[in-house]
Enzyme design. Structure first.
Site, mmCIF file in Angstrom:
data_model
loop_
_atom_site.group_PDB
_atom_site.id
_atom_site.type_symbol
_atom_site.label_atom_id
_atom_site.label_comp_id
_atom_site.label_asym_id
_atom_site.label_seq_id
_atom_site.Cartn_x
_atom_site.Cartn_y
_atom_site.Cartn_z
ATOM 1 N N HIS A 1 5.350 5.164 12.450
ATOM 2 C CA HIS A 1 5.305 4.991 10.984
ATOM 3 C C HIS A 1 6.296 5.988 10.401
ATOM 4 O O HIS A 1 5.975 7.169 10.207
ATOM 5 C CB HIS A 1 3.870 5.268 10.517
ATOM 6 C CG HIS A 1 3.667 5.227 9.035
ATOM 7 N ND1 HIS A 1 2.926 4.240 8.415
ATOM 8 C CD2 HIS A 1 4.059 6.063 8.045
ATOM 9 C CE1 HIS A 1 2.892 4.471 7.113
ATOM 10 N NE2 HIS A 1 3.565 5.581 6.859
ATOM 11 N N ASN B 1 9.021 4.148 3.099
ATOM 12 C CA ASN B 1 8.976 3.763 4.512
ATOM 13 C C ASN B 1 10.323 3.121 4.842
ATOM 14 O O ASN B 1 10.998 2.582 3.965
ATOM 15 C CB ASN B 1 7.882 2.699 4.747
ATOM 16 C CG ASN B 1 6.499 3.233 4.521
ATOM 17 O OD1 ASN B 1 6.036 3.277 3.392
ATOM 18 N ND2 ASN B 1 5.832 3.625 5.570
ATOM 19 N N HIS C 1 9.047 7.308 7.621
ATOM 20 C CA HIS C 1 9.673 7.290 6.298
ATOM 21 C C HIS C 1 11.156 7.621 6.505
ATOM 22 O O HIS C 1 11.551 8.159 7.536
ATOM 23 C CB HIS C 1 8.957 8.267 5.359
ATOM 24 C CG HIS C 1 7.593 7.765 4.948
ATOM 25 N ND1 HIS C 1 7.315 7.317 3.691
ATOM 26 C CD2 HIS C 1 6.441 7.611 5.650
ATOM 27 C CE1 HIS C 1 6.051 6.924 3.622
ATOM 28 N NE2 HIS C 1 5.489 7.092 4.808
ATOM 29 N N ARG D 1 0.822 -1.209 0.000
ATOM 30 C CA ARG D 1 0.000 0.000 0.000
ATOM 31 C C ARG D 1 0.863 1.269 0.000
ATOM 32 O O ARG D 1 1.025 1.915 -1.032
ATOM 33 C CB ARG D 1 -0.957 -0.022 1.219
ATOM 34 C CG ARG D 1 -2.083 0.992 1.160
ATOM 35 C CD ARG D 1 -1.712 2.409 1.481
ATOM 36 N NE ARG D 1 -1.155 2.592 2.823
ATOM 37 C CZ ARG D 1 -0.641 3.734 3.243
ATOM 38 N NH1 ARG D 1 -0.618 4.794 2.438
ATOM 39 N NH2 ARG D 1 -0.119 3.850 4.458
ATOM 40 N N ASP D 2 1.469 1.596 1.121
ATOM 41 C CA ASP D 2 2.257 2.835 1.179
ATOM 42 C C ASP D 2 3.427 2.730 0.209
ATOM 43 O O ASP D 2 3.857 3.720 -0.382
ATOM 44 C CB ASP D 2 2.777 3.053 2.611
ATOM 45 C CG ASP D 2 3.009 4.522 2.934
ATOM 46 O OD1 ASP D 2 2.837 5.369 2.038
ATOM 47 O OD2 ASP D 2 3.374 4.820 4.084
ATOM 48 N N CYS E 1 4.691 9.208 -0.639
ATOM 49 C CA CYS E 1 3.267 9.553 -0.606
ATOM 50 C C CYS E 1 3.009 10.499 -1.763
ATOM 51 O O CYS E 1 3.746 11.477 -1.935
ATOM 52 C CB CYS E 1 2.895 10.208 0.725
ATOM 53 S SG CYS E 1 1.210 10.848 0.743
HETATM 54 P P1 HMG Z 1 -13.073 14.384 -3.081
HETATM 55 O O1 HMG Z 1 -12.804 14.655 -4.518
HETATM 56 O O2 HMG Z 1 -13.242 15.538 -2.151
HETATM 57 O O3 HMG Z 1 -14.267 13.348 -2.875
HETATM 58 O O4 HMG Z 1 -11.877 13.488 -2.552
HETATM 59 P P2 HMG Z 1 -15.793 13.371 -3.245
HETATM 60 O O5 HMG Z 1 -16.512 12.734 -2.096
HETATM 61 O O6 HMG Z 1 -16.201 14.737 -3.700
HETATM 62 O O7 HMG Z 1 -15.846 12.365 -4.489
HETATM 63 C C1 HMG Z 1 -15.238 12.675 -5.732
HETATM 64 C C2 HMG Z 1 -15.282 11.438 -6.621
HETATM 65 O O8 HMG Z 1 -14.487 10.401 -6.033
HETATM 66 C C3 HMG Z 1 -16.676 10.859 -6.774
HETATM 67 O O9 HMG Z 1 -16.722 10.236 -8.064
HETATM 68 C C4 HMG Z 1 -16.718 9.785 -5.727
HETATM 69 O O10 HMG Z 1 -17.631 8.757 -6.032
HETATM 70 C C5 HMG Z 1 -15.303 9.260 -5.782
HETATM 71 P P3 HMG Z 1 -17.426 10.958 -9.309
HETATM 72 O O11 HMG Z 1 -18.841 11.198 -8.872
HETATM 73 O O12 HMG Z 1 -16.652 12.237 -9.554
HETATM 74 O O13 HMG Z 1 -17.279 9.945 -10.411
HETATM 75 N N1 HMG Z 1 -14.894 8.671 -4.501
HETATM 76 C C6 HMG Z 1 -14.454 7.406 -4.363
HETATM 77 N N2 HMG Z 1 -14.265 6.410 -5.246
HETATM 78 C C7 HMG Z 1 -13.809 5.242 -4.758
HETATM 79 N N3 HMG Z 1 -13.520 5.018 -3.444
HETATM 80 C C8 HMG Z 1 -13.686 6.007 -2.532
HETATM 81 C C9 HMG Z 1 -14.173 7.250 -2.996
HETATM 82 N N4 HMG Z 1 -14.451 8.398 -2.363
HETATM 83 C C10 HMG Z 1 -14.901 9.258 -3.289
HETATM 84 N N5 HMG Z 1 -13.389 5.787 -1.259
HETATM 85 C C11 HMG Z 1 -11.105 11.703 -1.132
HETATM 86 C C12 HMG Z 1 -11.835 13.042 -1.205
HETATM 87 C C13 HMG Z 1 -10.814 11.448 0.353
HETATM 88 C C14 HMG Z 1 -12.006 10.624 -1.707
HETATM 89 C C15 HMG Z 1 -9.790 11.826 -1.968
HETATM 90 O O14 HMG Z 1 -9.104 12.966 -1.537
HETATM 91 C C16 HMG Z 1 -8.887 10.625 -1.796
HETATM 92 O O15 HMG Z 1 -9.236 9.539 -2.231
HETATM 93 N N6 HMG Z 1 -7.721 10.822 -1.180
HETATM 94 C C17 HMG Z 1 -6.782 9.716 -0.911
HETATM 95 C C18 HMG Z 1 -5.371 10.208 -1.029
HETATM 96 C C19 HMG Z 1 -4.434 9.095 -0.680
HETATM 97 O O16 HMG Z 1 -4.720 7.931 -0.848
HETATM 98 N N7 HMG Z 1 -3.236 9.493 -0.169
HETATM 99 C C20 HMG Z 1 -2.224 8.538 0.225
HETATM 100 C C21 HMG Z 1 -2.565 7.797 1.475
HETATM 101 S S1 HMG Z 1 -2.240 8.701 2.981
HETATM 102 C C22 HMG Z 1 -0.594 8.391 3.306
HETATM 103 O O17 HMG Z 1 0.100 7.815 2.479
HETATM 104 C C23 HMG Z 1 -0.035 8.716 4.659
HETATM 105 C C24 HMG Z 1 0.159 7.465 5.525
HETATM 106 O O18 HMG Z 1 1.010 6.523 4.904
HETATM 107 C C25 HMG Z 1 0.769 7.858 6.876
HETATM 108 C C26 HMG Z 1 2.001 8.742 6.730
HETATM 109 O O19 HMG Z 1 2.961 8.388 6.056
HETATM 110 O O20 HMG Z 1 1.928 9.814 7.324
HETATM 111 C C27 HMG Z 1 -1.183 6.792 5.832
HETATM 112 MG MG MG Z 2 3.251 6.662 4.935
#
Ligand code: HMG
Ligand code: MG
Length: 285
Positions: free
Chosen positions: A205, A247, A207, A13-14, A238
């Site tokens: 966690h 990581n 990096h 995933r990450d 990320c």
């Molecule tokens: P948004 O654009 O504000 O969402 O994004 P929305 O609710 O307005 O929806 C927009 C569109 O996305 C819609 O589709 C929804 O259906 C669809 P449309 O009508 O335009 O065709 N949608 C989805 N589709 C599938 N699965 C879903 C989903 N939700 C909405 N769950 C949202 C808001 C949160 C969805 C977006 O910003 C997002 O997906 N962000 C994820 C970013 C991400 O994955 N970042 C990396 C992970 S975090 C990380 O790595 C840090 C971590 O490792 C810890 C660390 O290192 O600190 C965890």
């Molecule tokens: Mg991370």
């Protein structure tokens, strides 16, 4: 008997979420299957996020359906909202994770809402998860530095961590998203969090952008943490933290912990095999 430390494997995933080249679903499945043989109790397999935001994770359901599940392994997935939670549960995730940030800038860039809005968004996920008996992990990103807002105050981390814990997250994983933290700053951040949450509910966690991740783990062990997130082969980054490297590598953490007399239950030969496969997926686009 040696004291146990759990390594929560992040590679699929990450690790893979930041790869520019779209990786074949079959390769993602093969990576998870190799990891399942290494002795992990927890593997984060994928994310049920918006495919428009992170195209690499668009095949989350196919990956979950394709893996060979090993009894005793928890297969987890990230879920940013109810839609993600429902998709993850339908795909058979054993555990899910919600992810918040300690900084406003990263919250906006990563999940398109403020910290307060994100916590409100997670509440119904936690409620539904409780009914479905699905454990929920909570991440706090940017625990020392934010790529958009700069340094982050330890108190800000403690507040978000406590909110997630009170909401019902079983474990809070503290993310040095940028990989810029030093052991002193990790220590100061942990002291603030530990005033509110016991070490047994926390994970580190880290990096490894600046090469301090192993020292940050040692600083966290000194403060009682016994769960760490890592990615085989040091995969990762990320998409919303430009410049952040992978990581900390699982095999490096496992070797350090072994030297320190802790038991991770991991098989170093199989880990090396999984790390080699992880490296092979990192070919440039
Ligand atoms: P948004 O654009 O504000 O969402 O994004 P929305 O609710 O307005 O929806 C927009 C569109 O996305 C819609 O589709 C929804 O259906 C669809 P449309 O009508 O335009 O065709 N949608 C989805 N589709 C599938 N699965 C879903 C989903 N939700 C909405 N769950 C949202 C808001 C949160 C969805 C977006 O910003 C997002 O997906 N962000 C994820 C970013 C991400 O994955 N970042 C990396 C992970 S975090 C990380 O790595 C840090 C971590 O490792 C810890 C660390 O290192 O600190 C965890
Ligand atoms: Mg991370």
């Amino acid at each position: 008997m040696a004291e146990a430390v759990t390594l929560y494997e992040m590679g699929p995933r990450d690790g893979l979420q930041n790869e520019a080249r779209l990786i074949a679903t079959a390769d993602k499945i093969r990576l998870v299957d190799l990891l399942s043989g290494c002795g992990f109790s927890h593997i984060e397999v994928t994310s049920f996020v918006s495919p428009k935001w992170v195209p690499q994770m668009a095949d989350a359901a196919e990956v979950m359906a394709g893996i060979t599940r090993k009894p005793g392994v928890t297969y987890a997935a990230l879920t940013p909202n109810l839609q993600g939670f429902e998709r993850a549960v339908a795909a058979g995730a054993d555990e899910v994770a919600v992810f918040a940030s300690a900084s406003e800038g990263f919250s906006q860039r990563n999940i398109n809402c403020s910290i307060a809005e994100s916590l409100e968004r997670f509440r119904p996920v936690l409620d539904l998860a409780r009914t479905a008996a699905v454990p929920v992990r909570g991440y706090v990103s940017c625990v020392t530095d934010c790529p958009y807002d700069g340094p982050v105050a330890p108190e800000a981390v403690a507040e978000v961590a406590e909110a997630l814990a009170k909401m019902g997250c079983s474990q809070i994983s503290l993310g040095d998203t940028l990989g810029s933290a030093t052991p002193d700053r990790i220590g100061a951040m942990l002291e603030a969090v530990l005033d509110r949450i016991s070490a047994s509910r926390l994970a580190g966690h880290y990096h490894d952008t600046r090469g301090f991740a192993l020292q940050n783990i040692t600083a966290s062990l000194d403060r009682g943490l016994r769960v760490f997130d890592s990615a085989v082969g040091g995969l990762g980054g990320c998409p919303y933290a430009p410049g952040a490297k992978g990581n900390v590598a699982t095999e490096a953490v496992a070797a350090l912990l072994d030297d320190m007399g802790f038991d991770t239950g991991l098989d170093p030969v199989r880990l090396a095999r999984a790390a080699a496969f992880a490296h092979s997926l990192r070919r440039p686009a």
